[in-house]
Write an enzyme that holds these catalytic residues in place. Sequence first.
Site, short mmCIF file in Angstrom:
data_model
loop_
_atom_site.label_atom_id
_atom_site.label_comp_id
_atom_site.label_asym_id
_atom_site.label_seq_id
_atom_site.Cartn_x
_atom_site.Cartn_y
_atom_site.Cartn_z
N CYS A 54 0.93 -1.81 -1.70
CA CYS A 54 -0.03 -2.24 -0.68
C CYS A 54 0.22 -1.53 0.65
CB CYS A 54 0.05 -3.75 -0.50
SG CYS A 54 -0.39 -4.63 -2.00
N THR A 55 1.46 -1.21 0.93
CA THR A 55 1.81 -0.46 2.13
C THR A 55 1.22 0.94 2.04
OG1 THR A 55 3.79 -1.78 2.51
CG2 THR A 55 3.72 0.40 3.54
#
Length: 112
Positions: A54-55
């Site tokens: 997600c980063t």
Amino acid sequence: PVPASVKVSQLNLSVGEAAPDFALKDQNGKTVKRSSIKKPLVVYFYPADATPGCTVQANNFNEQIKDIRKTYGADVVGISGQDVESKQEFARDLGLNFSILADEDDEVRAAF
């Protein structure tokens, strides 16, 4: 049936078709209502703040946000189930230049 020439999302939304309406708080505690946004909106869902994948995804959108706004006249929002405080930390740590929204009960994700 949708004509073959029309691009369709996995959710059977045609490009340009209005997505389900929603109102969620962003990382700054401001309520973002989809129907109040009058330009195209890229909505992406992600499992959790500050996880490796997600980063990477958020950083990729952040790197492209100026081009997305300039080229398409669109904006971007990311949505996941964590609370506003988690969103604040994630956005601050990455220096995000777009809204990430708290869908704590997963109602918006389910609507899509």
